[in-house]
Design an enzyme around this catalytic site. Structure first.
Site, PDB file in Angstrom:
ATOM      1  N   HIS A  81       9.126  -3.294   3.541  1.00  0.00           N
ATOM      2  CA  HIS A  81       8.717  -3.497   2.145  1.00  0.00           C
ATOM      3  C   HIS A  81       9.942  -3.759   1.262  1.00  0.00           C
ATOM      4  O   HIS A  81       9.931  -4.639   0.393  1.00  0.00           O
ATOM      5  CB  HIS A  81       8.045  -2.239   1.587  1.00  0.00           C
ATOM      6  CG  HIS A  81       6.777  -1.830   2.258  1.00  0.00           C
ATOM      7  ND1 HIS A  81       6.649  -0.633   2.926  1.00  0.00           N
ATOM      8  CD2 HIS A  81       5.567  -2.437   2.345  1.00  0.00           C
ATOM      9  CE1 HIS A  81       5.404  -0.516   3.390  1.00  0.00           C
ATOM     10  NE2 HIS A  81       4.733  -1.603   3.062  1.00  0.00           N
ATOM     11  N   MET A 117       0.842  -1.196   0.000  1.00  0.00           N
ATOM     12  CA  MET A 117       0.000   0.000   0.000  1.00  0.00           C
ATOM     13  C   MET A 117       0.879   1.248   0.000  1.00  0.00           C
ATOM     14  O   MET A 117       0.386   2.363   0.247  1.00  0.00           O
ATOM     15  CB  MET A 117      -0.938   0.001   1.201  1.00  0.00           C
ATOM     16  CG  MET A 117      -1.926  -1.164   1.148  1.00  0.00           C
ATOM     17  SD  MET A 117      -3.440  -0.856   2.039  1.00  0.00           S
ATOM     18  CE  MET A 117      -2.816  -0.608   3.689  1.00  0.00           C
ATOM     19  N   LYS A 138       5.155 -10.052   9.124  1.00  0.00           N
ATOM     20  CA  LYS A 138       4.581  -8.993   9.967  1.00  0.00           C
ATOM     21  C   LYS A 138       3.054  -9.097   9.990  1.00  0.00           C
ATOM     22  O   LYS A 138       2.420  -8.907  11.028  1.00  0.00           O
ATOM     23  CB  LYS A 138       5.049  -7.638   9.432  1.00  0.00           C
ATOM     24  CG  LYS A 138       4.179  -6.456   9.726  1.00  0.00           C
ATOM     25  CD  LYS A 138       4.411  -5.945  11.118  1.00  0.00           C
ATOM     26  CE  LYS A 138       3.746  -4.616  11.369  1.00  0.00           C
ATOM     27  NZ  LYS A 138       2.411  -4.452  10.819  1.00  0.00           N
ATOM     28  N   GLN A 189     -10.218  -3.111   1.858  1.00  0.00           N
ATOM     29  CA  GLN A 189      -9.743  -3.693   3.113  1.00  0.00           C
ATOM     30  C   GLN A 189      -9.844  -2.724   4.292  1.00  0.00           C
ATOM     31  O   GLN A 189      -9.369  -3.027   5.385  1.00  0.00           O
ATOM     32  CB  GLN A 189      -8.321  -4.227   2.958  1.00  0.00           C
ATOM     33  CG  GLN A 189      -7.235  -3.187   2.773  1.00  0.00           C
ATOM     34  CD  GLN A 189      -5.925  -3.820   2.345  1.00  0.00           C
ATOM     35  OE1 GLN A 189      -5.805  -4.369   1.243  1.00  0.00           O
ATOM     36  NE2 GLN A 189      -4.924  -3.769   3.213  1.00  0.00           N
ATOM     37  N   GLN A 235      -2.517 -12.492   7.189  1.00  0.00           N
ATOM     38  CA  GLN A 235      -2.617 -12.186   5.758  1.00  0.00           C
ATOM     39  C   GLN A 235      -1.763 -13.156   4.954  1.00  0.00           C
ATOM     40  O   GLN A 235      -2.217 -13.732   3.951  1.00  0.00           O
ATOM     41  CB  GLN A 235      -2.152 -10.742   5.558  1.00  0.00           C
ATOM     42  CG  GLN A 235      -1.940 -10.297   4.152  1.00  0.00           C
ATOM     43  CD  GLN A 235      -1.530  -8.828   4.113  1.00  0.00           C
ATOM     44  OE1 GLN A 235      -2.246  -7.956   4.606  1.00  0.00           O
ATOM     45  NE2 GLN A 235      -0.386  -8.538   3.544  1.00  0.00           N
ATOM     46  N   TYR A 287       4.092   4.035   0.865  1.00  0.00           N
ATOM     47  CA  TYR A 287       4.784   4.663   1.982  1.00  0.00           C
ATOM     48  C   TYR A 287       5.869   3.677   2.440  1.00  0.00           C
ATOM     49  O   TYR A 287       5.931   3.266   3.587  1.00  0.00           O
ATOM     50  CB  TYR A 287       3.822   5.038   3.117  1.00  0.00           C
ATOM     51  CG  TYR A 287       4.308   6.244   3.884  1.00  0.00           C
ATOM     52  CD1 TYR A 287       4.341   7.501   3.281  1.00  0.00           C
ATOM     53  CD2 TYR A 287       4.767   6.136   5.184  1.00  0.00           C
ATOM     54  CE1 TYR A 287       4.821   8.614   3.957  1.00  0.00           C
ATOM     55  CE2 TYR A 287       5.250   7.246   5.880  1.00  0.00           C
ATOM     56  CZ  TYR A 287       5.263   8.474   5.254  1.00  0.00           C
ATOM     57  OH  TYR A 287       5.740   9.569   5.936  1.00  0.00           O
ATOM     58  N   LEU A 288       6.706   3.346   1.474  1.00  0.00           N
ATOM     59  CA  LEU A 288       7.613   2.201   1.623  1.00  0.00           C
ATOM     60  C   LEU A 288       8.664   2.421   2.707  1.00  0.00           C
ATOM     61  O   LEU A 288       9.214   3.509   2.851  1.00  0.00           O
ATOM     62  CB  LEU A 288       8.297   1.915   0.280  1.00  0.00           C
ATOM     63  CG  LEU A 288       7.356   1.591  -0.892  1.00  0.00           C
ATOM     64  CD1 LEU A 288       8.167   1.305  -2.168  1.00  0.00           C
ATOM     65  CD2 LEU A 288       6.444   0.408  -0.572  1.00  0.00           C
TER      66      LEU A 288
HETATM   67  P1  AMP Z   1       1.444  -2.973   3.477  1.00  0.00           P
HETATM   68  O1  AMP Z   1       1.960  -1.895   2.589  1.00  0.00           O
HETATM   69  O2  AMP Z   1       1.437  -2.604   4.924  1.00  0.00           O
HETATM   70  O3  AMP Z   1       0.139  -3.553   2.998  1.00  0.00           O
HETATM   71  O4  AMP Z   1       2.488  -4.173   3.377  1.00  0.00           O
HETATM   72  C1  AMP Z   1       2.857  -4.719   2.149  1.00  0.00           C
HETATM   73  C2  AMP Z   1       3.685  -5.951   2.377  1.00  0.00           C
HETATM   74  O5  AMP Z   1       4.836  -5.619   3.137  1.00  0.00           O
HETATM   75  C3  AMP Z   1       2.936  -7.034   3.151  1.00  0.00           C
HETATM   76  O6  AMP Z   1       3.291  -8.314   2.642  1.00  0.00           O
HETATM   77  C4  AMP Z   1       3.462  -6.838   4.549  1.00  0.00           C
HETATM   78  O7  AMP Z   1       3.398  -8.010   5.364  1.00  0.00           O
HETATM   79  C5  AMP Z   1       4.901  -6.475   4.261  1.00  0.00           C
HETATM   80  N1  AMP Z   1       5.481  -5.767   5.404  1.00  0.00           N
HETATM   81  C6  AMP Z   1       4.985  -4.675   6.035  1.00  0.00           C
HETATM   82  N2  AMP Z   1       5.752  -4.356   7.085  1.00  0.00           N
HETATM   83  C7  AMP Z   1       6.753  -5.273   7.129  1.00  0.00           C
HETATM   84  C8  AMP Z   1       7.861  -5.505   7.988  1.00  0.00           C
HETATM   85  N3  AMP Z   1       8.116  -4.718   9.041  1.00  0.00           N
HETATM   86  N4  AMP Z   1       8.687  -6.546   7.731  1.00  0.00           N
HETATM   87  C9  AMP Z   1       8.443  -7.377   6.670  1.00  0.00           C
HETATM   88  N5  AMP Z   1       7.414  -7.207   5.830  1.00  0.00           N
HETATM   89  C10 AMP Z   1       6.576  -6.176   6.051  1.00  0.00           C
END
Ligand code: AMP
Length: 304
Positions: free
Chosen positions: A45, A38, A160, A69, A164, A40-41
């Site tokens: 990510h 989503m 994390k 979601q 999911q 804001y990397l």
């Molecule tokens: P999000 O942008 O929060 O939907 O996350 C996108 C992907 O990055 C998902 O597969 C998350 O589980 C993964 N992700 C988010 N935060 C972390 C983290 N701290 N460590 C590893 N993977 C992450």
């Protein structure tokens, strides 16, 4: 991997554009990696992107704040966004294709008009399933769309968001998607806080105390490693740490079976510990394997 030289970052916001690009690259034998996000990397990510880049010829990073979601009253409108920064970070980490669709591209009649959704029974019942009842179906539905758009690939998800990851893994298996789901360890700040785009919501004071969620999970893990088997006692131990912390409002803490993600009656070292705590505007979630948490509680921060 195929003998295909990496190219400059290709960016597209359309499903047709992404499909056309990937069809051409597959024609040259390219193995495709997919990293749905989503945006804001952060380092969490980017770890997924780097892993994908080490194993695939093309890495598709998707940036889409998926309305399906988010429930009414959640942070869809406020979700942090940084398109230019994301494009730069994604490319440096090894992304070759950035897919940045508008909501109308993914849901032409609006997210409210989507008639077909994917939900994974059982794995989504507890924890996030209780606190955010429509969330995991929203995630699985958009991930199913991305799998259909991208086609055969290796898809990288973080531990994390373990419910999911487990749900998407089951979905790919049950619905025969030609996708290999790869789980990657949680990236953490030096003080143990799991990296998350929502950490941006934390005030400086909240940021100082937020690592208590990880600390509580590690203490629970340490107790199990020391022989405690009663999940009620383990939850009470972890909840005590959160309750003693100003600004933290506990949502849930659970000791669960690592495969079914159901709370256990008797804890052992194969379990996983999950928690969600709200700090002001930020609702943070985290989870650990008992073996990793017990190692971290002993001061070895390498555990995830
Ligand atoms: P999000 O942008 O929060 O939907 O996350 C996108 C992907 O990055 C998902 O597969 C998350 O589980 C993964 N992700 C988010 N935060 C972390 C983290 N701290 N460590 C590893 N993977 C992450």
């Amino acid at each position: 991997m195929a003998d295909t030289a990496r190219r400059d970052l290709h960016t597209t916001g359309t499903i047709a554009g992404l499909r056309a690009y990937l069809t051409e690259r597959r024609g040259h034998g390219a193995i495709i990696g997919l990293v749905p996000t989503m945006g804001y990397l952060h380092r969490g990510h980017l770890g997924l992107v780097e892993r994908a880049a080490s194993e695939c010829d093309e890495v598709v990073t998707t940036i889409f704040v998926n309305p399906l979601q988010f429930a009414e009253g959640e942070d869809l409108e406020d979700y942090p966004r940084d398109p230019a920064g994301d494009a730069h970070k994604a490319e440096v980490a090894g992304t070759t294709v950035l897919f940045t669709p508008e909501p109308a591209e993914m849901y032409p009649d609006g997210a409210d008009s989507v008639l077909t959704t994917v939900s994974v029974a059982d794995l989504g019942v507890h924890m996030e399933g209780v606190s955010r009842p429509t969330h995991l179906a929203g995630v699985c539905t958009v991930v199913a769309k991305l799998f259909n758009i991208v086609g055969p690939c290796r898809a990288y998800f973080g531990e994390k968001d373990y419910q999911q990851l487990a749900s998407v893994t089951a979905m790919a298996r049950d619905l025969s998607f030609p996708v290999q789901v790869v789980g990657c360890p949680t990236a953490r700040e030096p003080d143990g806080l799991a990296m998350s785009s929502r950490n941006a919501y934390l005030s400086p004071t909240e940021r100082k105390v937020a690592p208590v969620l990880h600390q509580a999970l590690c203490e629970g893990a340490r107790a199990i490693a020391a022989g405690e088997t009663d999940p009620v006692a383990i939850r009470a131990l972890m909840a005590g740490l959160i309750d003693d912390t100003p600004l933290g409002e506990l949502d849930y803490l659970e000791v669960v079976d690592p495969l079914t993600l159901s709370p256990v009656a008797v804890a052992d070292t194969s379990c996983r510990l999950f928690g969600a705590v709200r700090f002001g505007r930020a609702r943070l979630i985290d989870n650990i394997a008992v073996s990793d948490g017990a190692a971290a509680a002993r001061g070895d921060r390498s555990g995830s």
